[in-house]
Structures are given as C-alpha cells and as structure tokens.
Design a protein around this motif. Structure first.
Motif, PDB file in Angstrom:
ATOM      1  N   ASN A 180     -12.687 -17.720  -2.844  1.00  0.00           N
ATOM      2  CA  ASN A 180     -12.666 -16.566  -1.977  1.00  0.00           C
ATOM      3  C   ASN A 180     -11.368 -15.968  -2.174  1.00  0.00           C
ATOM      4  N   ARG A 181     -11.179 -15.001  -1.345  1.00  0.00           N
ATOM      5  CA  ARG A 181      -9.963 -14.280  -1.227  1.00  0.00           C
ATOM      6  C   ARG A 181      -8.838 -15.023  -0.511  1.00  0.00           C
ATOM      7  N   THR A 182      -9.180 -15.745   0.190  1.00  0.00           N
ATOM      8  CA  THR A 182      -8.222 -16.521   1.009  1.00  0.00           C
ATOM      9  C   THR A 182      -7.718 -17.454   0.092  1.00  0.00           C
ATOM     10  N   GLN A 183      -8.516 -18.374  -0.672  1.00  0.00           N
ATOM     11  CA  GLN A 183      -7.984 -19.239  -1.557  1.00  0.00           C
ATOM     12  C   GLN A 183      -6.983 -18.555  -2.589  1.00  0.00           C
TER      13      GLN A 183
ATOM     14  N   SER B 250     -10.622 -19.902  -7.685  1.00  0.00           N
ATOM     15  CA  SER B 250     -10.770 -19.497  -6.089  1.00  0.00           C
ATOM     16  C   SER B 250     -12.118 -19.346  -5.770  1.00  0.00           C
TER      17      SER B 250
ATOM     18  N   ALA C 137      -5.412 -16.043  -2.201  1.00  0.00           N
ATOM     19  CA  ALA C 137      -3.952 -15.758  -1.750  1.00  0.00           C
ATOM     20  C   ALA C 137      -3.198 -16.985  -1.576  1.00  0.00           C
ATOM     21  N   MET C 138      -3.697 -17.940  -1.351  1.00  0.00           N
ATOM     22  CA  MET C 138      -3.149 -19.356  -1.230  1.00  0.00           C
ATOM     23  C   MET C 138      -2.378 -19.615  -2.822  1.00  0.00           C
TER      24      MET C 138
ATOM     25  N   LEU D  85      -3.675  -9.025  -2.552  1.00  0.00           N
ATOM     26  CA  LEU D  85      -4.437  -9.881  -1.966  1.00  0.00           C
ATOM     27  C   LEU D  85      -3.846 -10.742  -1.197  1.00  0.00           C
ATOM     28  N   GLY D  86      -2.525 -11.393  -1.542  1.00  0.00           N
ATOM     29  CA  GLY D  86      -1.785 -12.100  -0.711  1.00  0.00           C
ATOM     30  C   GLY D  86      -1.201 -11.424   0.406  1.00  0.00           C
ATOM     31  N   GLU D  87      -1.128 -10.175   0.399  1.00  0.00           N
ATOM     32  CA  GLU D  87      -0.612  -9.478   1.463  1.00  0.00           C
ATOM     33  C   GLU D  87      -1.798  -9.034   2.690  1.00  0.00           C
ATOM     34  N   GLY D  88      -2.951  -9.456   2.294  1.00  0.00           N
ATOM     35  CA  GLY D  88      -4.169  -9.414   2.974  1.00  0.00           C
ATOM     36  C   GLY D  88      -4.890  -7.912   3.021  1.00  0.00           C
TER      37      GLY D  88
END
Length: 959
Positions: free
Chosen positions: A944-947, A942, A949-950, A909-912
C-alpha cells in the motif's frame, strides 16, 4: 615510363660558390631512418623549418644529392616570393614528366599544372574539377617511384599558395604505399611564416611517415669545421674564431657565410673586438657602397628582375650600355652579391633571398617604380608568350601602376587570373581578379572583375568573401544584368553554409525589379530559381515552393540543360516536409540523370544529397546507400570541399544509426576540420549537435553537469539544445520552465527551419520526461505530420529514427492506444538496419507496457531484447532509460529499479500527497500519477501507499 630519364640535379647545387656543408648530425641521422622506410615502399615526408638563412635549402640539397648518388630520382621545385605560378613549386617537376605517359588527357592535365598553356588561348583546355588534375600528378609521381625511389624536393613552401598546398596535401594523402620522399623547406619566423602552410602541415602531421625538423643555429664546433674547410684556418685558429662568430651570428649559416666573406675581404683574418653588421641589410649596404654607380644600379635592376636573374632581361632593361651592364654584373659577382648558375652564363642568382630583399629595401621607391616599368617592357620584348610571361608582366606593371601603367597591369592581371581559373587554381584567380579590379578606373570593367573574383572565391569554398564581393556589385549602380548575376552569385554563396536568406531575397528582388519579367530571358529564370531558394532560407517555404516550380517549368521550355539544372537544384532546397518528399525525390532523380547525361558532376551533389535525405525520411535504406555512394563519388571526383562535407554528414548519420560511435566521432572531427575551410562560415553549430547526439547515447553528457546551473537564459543559447541538455541531465525544474517558455508561442519560429525535426524531438522528449500531458497534447499534432516516416534534421545533423516511436510514446502518456504505432516504429527501425533506433523503440514499448500494466514476463523479454542490442554497442542511454545499472556509470539513487519520474512520485508519496495532488505538483494527469503509483508499489514490493512511504524513508529519499 619507358625511355624516360630523370632530369639532372640543379646546377646551383654543384656550383663552385656553394659553401661547405658542416654539422647537422642529428638531422642527417633522421634521414638515415627515413630512407630505409622509403626503400621499403612507404611514403615519407620531412618538413624542414627554420629562420631565414638557417640552412634549410643547403640541407635539402645535401640530402637530395646524396640520395641521387644512391639511385634515387630527384625532382626539384621552388616557390617564388612574388606572383608565382598557381601550382608552384610543382611546375618544374611536372614539366619534367610530360610525355612519360600515353593515356588520353594525361599530358594535358600535367601541362595545366605546370603552367605550360598559352594565356591568349581563351578556348584552351579547361578541366571542370581539379581532383582530376591532382590525380594526374599523383599518378605521374607514382609511375616514377615504381621504377626507382623518388625524392621530391620542394623549396620555400612558405610562399606556396592555397592551390599548391591542396595539391601537396592530395599527393601526401594518396601515396602512402609509394617509395617517395617529399622534402619541403619553409620559414618559421615572421613575416614569412605562412598560416596556410602551418595548417596544412598540422593536418598532414597526423599521417604516418610525416615529420618536422626545425633547424637551430650551428654549434661552435660546426663553425670551426666550416672555417677550416672554407677559410683554410688552422684547427686552433678556427676554434678561437668560431666562438666569436657563434656569438655574432647565432649560428645562422647564412649570416656566418656573409660575415666571413666580409672578414675575408678585409684581409682574411678576424679582428679582435670587431662587431658583426646589425643585419643583412647593413652587410649588403656596405658592399653596394663600394660598387661604382653603374654596377650598383645594375644590381638593383637584377633584384627587381627576381631571385634568378635572366641576363638577357637585365640587358634589355638596363639604362647603361651593354658593356657597362655586363661589367656591373661581373663586379656584383666579385662582391658576392650575385652568383653564376652553371653551366651557362645566361642566368645569375642571388646567394639568398635575404640578399635580394636587402637590395630592394635599400632602393629609393621612385627608382623601384621605374625599374619595374623597364623590366616589364623588357619582358614583353624578349620573352615569348606563356603563362609565366603573363604573370611576370602582371606583377611588374602592377608595381609600376603609379607611373601610368595601370591599364597594362589590369590587362595582364586579368589574363593571369583567367589562366589560373582554367587551371582550376581558384584561390589564385580570385586574388588576381580582385587586384585587377582595384586598379581599373572603368566602372563596368571593375564590376565584371569583382564578379569574376566572387565566382572564383565561390569555387574555392570561401563563401564569405564571395558574398562580400557579389553584394558590392548587386547593391551597386551597374547594369541591370550584372546586378542580377551578382545577386544570383550572392545567393549561391549563402545557401551552401545554410545562412538565412533575407539579404539574398532583398538583392534578388531589387535586381529582378530592374529587368523585364521576360520568361524567355535565361537570366530572369535563373534569378527566379535563386529567389525561390533564398525565400526557403527565410522560412517562407510556401512561396518558395511556388517560385521553384515556376522556375523549373520555365527552364524546361528553354531546353537549356545548365539552366534546368540550376532551377532543379534551387527547387530542392525549398523546404522538406513529408508531403513534399515524392515530388522532391522525382526532381532529384531528374537532376541525377541530367548530371549523368551531361557529365556535369557538380549537379550530382545536390541531387544525391536530397535523394539521400528523402530515402532516409521514407525508410528506403537501399536508395539511401545508393545516394551516399553517388555523393561520395561526386565529392571525390570534384574535390569540392562543400560536398566532401555533405558526404561526411551522410556518413556520420549512417554510422550513428548503426551505433558505431567511434566511427561517428572520427567523422565529426573530419567535419569540423572541413568546416574551417569555409572562411567565416564555420560549421560549429551543426558539429556541436552531432557531437552531442553521440555523447548522450554513449552516456557522457553528465560530464558537463557541473557547468549547468539550470538558470541559463534561453535567449542567450539555442533554446531547443538547452532543453535537450536539461532533459538528458534529468533536471525537471529547468526543463519544465524552458519547455513552457518554448510552447508559449516561441516554438513556431523554428517550424520552417531545416532543424525543425530536431527541435520537435527535443521538445517531445522533454514532455515525455516531465510527463507533461498538456505539452504532449500540444506537440502531438506537430509530430503526427511525420507519421510513417523517419526524422532527420538539417544536413543529417541529427537522425532519430521512426517518428512513430515518438507518436506512440506521446499517445501512451496521454492514455491513448500506442501499440500499433510502436510496432510500426520497430518495423521501420529494423528495415533501416539501425540497432540504436530499434533499441530505443523497444525501450518505448517497455515504458508503455509498464504504464499500462502489461504482463511483466512480456516486458522482461522486450527489455532483454533492448539490452542485447545496447550492451555490445555501449548504448548507455538506452540502458539508463530501461532502468538498472549502466556499465561505467555510478548507479543513481533510485532503489528498486525506479525511473527518475517514479522516484520523484515516490518522494511525494512519502510526503503524504494523494494522486490528485501529485498530478498537480508534477503537471501531469491524475491517471498518469495513478499509473506511476501502481508501478512503484510493484517495483518496491509494497502492499500500500504507507509501505511505499516507509520504503522511501528507508532509502533516504525523504531527506
């Protein structure tokens, strides 16, 4: 025991020629500690070791004599260097106890152990199992000890055979609370050092009250004391001479005595600079050369007779006249080569076994042959029939076989072997049958003797040697019936250690082809039954089952209990899939009833084992416990090591299922020790799996992580076990590679093996860890065959609880319904009383609930139940699979309570990566990837997916 009195001490212990006893203060101090423990009711054992001549027997005699004066009963036994009785050195001691008890069969058993039967009586008393013999001996010794403390003095244990060492171990292990002191002497140097005794002592040394003493040489001050007492030197002269003698003899008491004897013969004084003889042989040679020829040859004849020299036998075998022979014996006594054994003049004795051996070594080989033949003829003419007489004749004729006495040697060796077999001294019987076969020049007789030897090796548990001998006959050119019997024997020695059956099938098929296919022939039926079992061990379970059923049907028509028992036994091993279980259980119960009716407990072992396996498979804990009890009873009653091993495997499985890893680990150690007794058929593989199962549940498999590269070749290892290790160490790459390798047509090779359930579980666990949907899809129908049952591999090598747990986990991964299967699994695991398997099923429910988004409060409750089961028992694997901290194990880098797979998904997920890309990367379904993402968002808080990844970046997961 009323009216029984202990025999007098050996006359040789009080003989005038007995040397002075000096030194040994540390050893005597040890016995001053040991004896109070005996008086307090605790059995004590002291093994006294040392080089030849170190004074072992002298110390034993001194201690035993002293304790006798303090009221102890003393029973003595010795071992013969050549062709001793099967149960030496217990024969003399047990013979002294005959008539002391009135129980039926007690004296009969003691007579068997004491070698008091008649070898010509082929229909004499025969005991089916030697455990009854051993128990009779223990009871007899304990009866004596109940009246007064008992000292059992056993000399020269390095010459004791396997049957004697087994009896010794049995006695020591079962007399912990009896006031008995067992004293045993043995040589610790080559060539007499006994590997069998070393193993026996090592096993017994772990018991309370067992000690070892190794005698060093006497110190100079001890030698000085000896010279004062024995040589009547002044203290000053003795101290001066002691230093010289210490250097010359190394403090060896026997060498000291013999060197001093030679010095005394030269005038009674030590000569400055005089050298000691290089060896005992040189010392004895010097004395023999000073004897006239008749006396020297008389001493040589006495050496051939034995260490204890029966004068009547010497007179009957001597080439010289009676008067000349008696004079020669007198001269030998005068020269210190022989000693009288009071109170009579009928027996003489060599001062030490070293003296006798030196005389034998100095004799020309041709003269030794002639002397052995003469002694054999003398024994035949002067000694009444007895087992000991047969053993003597077998030895002497075998030594003289080059002079044309091979036929006599074969006859007496065979008689001795049969007598040993009746005494259940199987190891001795096997050796003597083999020796007789080697001397026979008749092909038929030789084949029969070799087959008899194979049968004795089988009963002794040396399956490898039994196979080698049976193969020789089965593959030979003998009579068809003998070849078939040998092929059956070969198969019998193959299935016990679980070897592949291909060679047995080949031998049996060839042997059966050489006889008429006559259902009325018991040999033919027996061969069919064995062939069926052999085929099962090749994986041909379908054909094996058909042969087994046919053999059982034919055996029933014969009305022969023994034949039916063989057919039933063999048919039990013809594969065990769930659909086979009811029919197999019925046969096992029939075999159990047959064993009870006939009293042949040997049939109860396989029956009880299969009743236990099927009871576990079908989830019947009461029947499992009953089967275990029967198997333990059979193993204890018969003393057959193989069934001790099987009973231990069942014990291990029950302890493991209960989460008692300490007990299961101890049982593993016992099983490893038992496995070493099977000759080259070790049990290293099964024991390794049993140990691994304990280690992974207790969380210690990670200790081997540094040894694992992930690039191991599956062809060079047991691939399923390697896969299990990769899974447990959470190595997704190596695990995925190896799982694909197995599923690429290689898994089928394991399906017909007894270990298949273990192989299947390891593959399923890998698929679940990897969340590999295609693999799960391929494995599901294989696991479905076991639905509603428990999973057990091999001889209880591994037990996994309910198969429904694995089916439910697979269905969960495949997005199918799993709740009913997991509930059925929990019911099964609870019924079996297994907290370990209950905890794992609860974990499976938690993981399924997380995957499907169940109520978090419900999942927390189920997880709590699992933890309450796991924490008291130290089920670290359960706690790890639940997530969170595991006591004693550093927390992995998995923040937020994420699982290993969720951590891997979070990195992606962190890799997008999108769900579809994550699914492709991890070889899982897109729906499964989406479930993981939802769980990650919930656990990490989190939105969403962005959070998410953070969160991964903040916790160092993207490095």
């Amino acid at each position: 025991m009323s009216g029984w009195a202990p025999p007098p001490l050996p006359a040789r212990w009080s003989a005038p020629a007995r040397p002075a006893f000096v030194g040994r203060w540390a050893e005597l101090a040890t016995f001053e500690e040991v004896w109070p423990a005996v008086l307090a009711g605790s059995r004590q054992v002291v093994f006294v070791g040392g080089e030849p001549g170190a004074g072992k027997s002298r110390l034993l005699a001194e201690v035993a004599t002293t304790l006798h004066r303090h009221g102890a009963a003393v029973l003595v036994g010795t071992c013969a260097a050549e062709f001793g009785p099967p149960y030496q050195p217990f024969g003399e001691a047990l013979a002294a106890l005959l008539g002391a008890r009135t129980e039926a069969g007690h004296d009969e058993r003691l007579s068997t152990l004491a070698g008091r039967g008649s070898p010509e009586d082929g229909d004499g008393p025969s005991h089916e199992y030697r455990r009854a013999l051993y128990d009779a001996a223990v009871d007899a010794f304990c009866d004596v000890a109940a009246r007064q403390p008992l000292v059992l003095a056993l000399e020269d244990l390095h010459w004791a055979g396997p049957s004697s060492l087994q009896l010794l171990a049995h006695l020591v292990e079962r007399t912990a609370d009896c006031p008995i002191l067992v004293l045993g002497t043995h040589r610790t140097t080559a060539p007499d050092r006994s590997a069998g005794l070393v193993r026996a002592i090592a096993q017994l040394y772990r018991l309370d009250g067992v000690r070892r003493l190794d005698l060093a040489g006497l110190a100079a001050e001890d030698i000085a004391q000896y010279l004062v007492q024995e040589g009547h030197l002044s203290p000053l002269a003795a101290r001066s001479a002691a230093t010289v003698l210490r250097d010359q003899t190394g403090g060896n008491p026997f060498f000291l005595r013999e060197l001093w004897r030679d010095h005394s013969a030269r005038g009674g004084a030590l000569l400055a600079g005089q050298q000691a003889p290089a060896s005992v042989r040189d010392t004895i040679l010097g004395r023999l050369e000073r004897l006239p020829l008749p006396a020297r040859q008389t001493v040589e004849l006495a050496a051939v007779v034995g260490e204890d020299v029966d004068v009547a036998t010497v007179l009957a075998a001597a080439e010289w006249s009676r008067e000349t022979t008696l004079a020669g014996l007198d001269e030998a006594v005068a020269f210190g080569l022989l000693e009288p054994v009071p109170p009579s003049d009928d027996v003489l004795r060599f001062p030490h076994a070293l003296c006798r051996q030196a005389v034998l070594d100095l004799m020309p080989a041709s003269r030794r042959l002639q002397q052995h033949a003469g002694v054999a003829r003398a024994v035949e003419s002067t000694i009444p029939a007895s087992e000991r007489r047969t053993q003597q004749l077998a030895f002497h004729y075998a030594q003289a076989q080059a002079l044309g006495h091979a036929a006599e040697a074969v006859r007496h060796l065979t008689e001795a072997a049969r007598s040993a077999a009746r005494s259940l001294a199987h190891e001795d019987a096997a050796g003597w049958f083999e020796q007789a076969a080697a001397l026979s020049d008749d092909d038929g007789e030789r084949s029969r003797l070799v087959l008899s030897a194979a049968g004795s090796h089988l009963l002794a548990g040396d399956f490898a040697r039994a196979r080698a001998l049976a193969d020789r006959v089965a593959a030979g050119t003998g009579l068809p019936a003998e070849r078939l019997a040998a092929a059956v024997a070969y198969e019998d020695a193959s299935w016990r250690p679980g070897l592949p059956g291909h060679r047995a099938v080949h031998l049996l098929e060839n042997a059966l082809a050489g006889i008429d296919a006559d259902p009325a022939d018991p040999g033919y039926v027996r061969g069919l039954a064995s062939l069926g079992r052999a085929m099962a061990f090749t994986g041909a379970t379908g054909e094996a089952g058909a042969l087994g059923r046919r053999a059982v049907d034919l055996a029933r028509e014969h009305g022969d209990d023994e034949l039916l028992a063989h057919a039933l036994q063999a048919s039990l091993w013809n594969g065990l899939r769930p659909e086979d279980a009811p029919d197999k259980f019925a046969r096992a119960e029939e075999l159990s009833r047959l064993a009870d009716r006939t009293g042949a407990l040997g049939h109860l072992g396989p029956a009880a084992y299969y009743r236990g396996v099927i009871s576990y498979l079908q989830g019947e804990p009461v029947s499992l416990a009953q089967a275990h009890d029967d198997l333990v009873r059979m193993a204890r009653a018969t003393g057959q090591t193989f069934f001790d091993y099987m009973a231990g495997c069942m014990s291990y499985a029950r302890q493991f299922s209960a989460g008692d890893f300490a007990a299961a680990h101890r049982t593993c150690g016992v099983l490893q020790d038992l496995g070493t007794s099977f000759g080259s058929d070790d049990t290293e593989g099964p024991c390794a799996v049993q140990s691994y199962m304990i280690r992974r549940e207790s969380g210690t498999v990670g200790q081997v992580r540094a040894l694992i590269t992930g690039d191991e070749s599956p062809e060079e290892h047991w691939a399923p076990g390697l896969l299990a290790l990769y899974t447990e160490l959470e190595l997704p790459g190596p695990a995925a590679r190896l799982l694909r390798w197995l599923l690429d047509g290689r898994l089928a090779r394991y399906e017909d093996s007894a270990q298949w359930p273990c192989v299947l579980v390891y593959a399923v666990e890998a698929a679940l860890f990897l969340e590999d949907a295609p693999a799960a899809q391929a494995l599901h129908p294989m696991m479905a065959e076991y639905a509603g049952t428990n999973l057990v591999a091999g001889q209880f090598v591994a037990v996994f609880g309910s198969a429904d747990r694995y089916l439910g986990a697979l269905d969960s991964l495949l997005d199918g319904p799993a709740d009913e299967e997991l509930a059925a699994a929990l019911e099964m695991d609870s019924r079996m009383g297994s907290p370990l398997h209950q905890a794992h099923t609860l974990v499976a429910q938690v993981l399924h609930g997380r995957r499907t988004g169940s109520d978090i409060r419900v999942l927390d409750d189920v997880a709590g139940q699992a933890r309450r089961l796991a924490e008291p028992l130290g089920l670290r694997r359960v706690l790890r699979l639940l997530g969170g901290a595991v006591p004693g194990i550093p927390a992995p880098r998995r923040p937020g309570g994420l699982t290993a797979r969720e951590t891997e998904v979070l990195r992606l997920l962190g890799e997008g990566l999108l769900n579809r890309q994550i699914a492709e990367r991890l070889v899982i379904s897109e729906n499964t990837a989406a479930n993981h993402v939802r769980s990650i968002l919930a656990k990490t808080g989190s939105g969403n997916r962005t959070q998410a990844a953070m969160f991964a970046a903040a916790h160092g997961l993207l490095e």
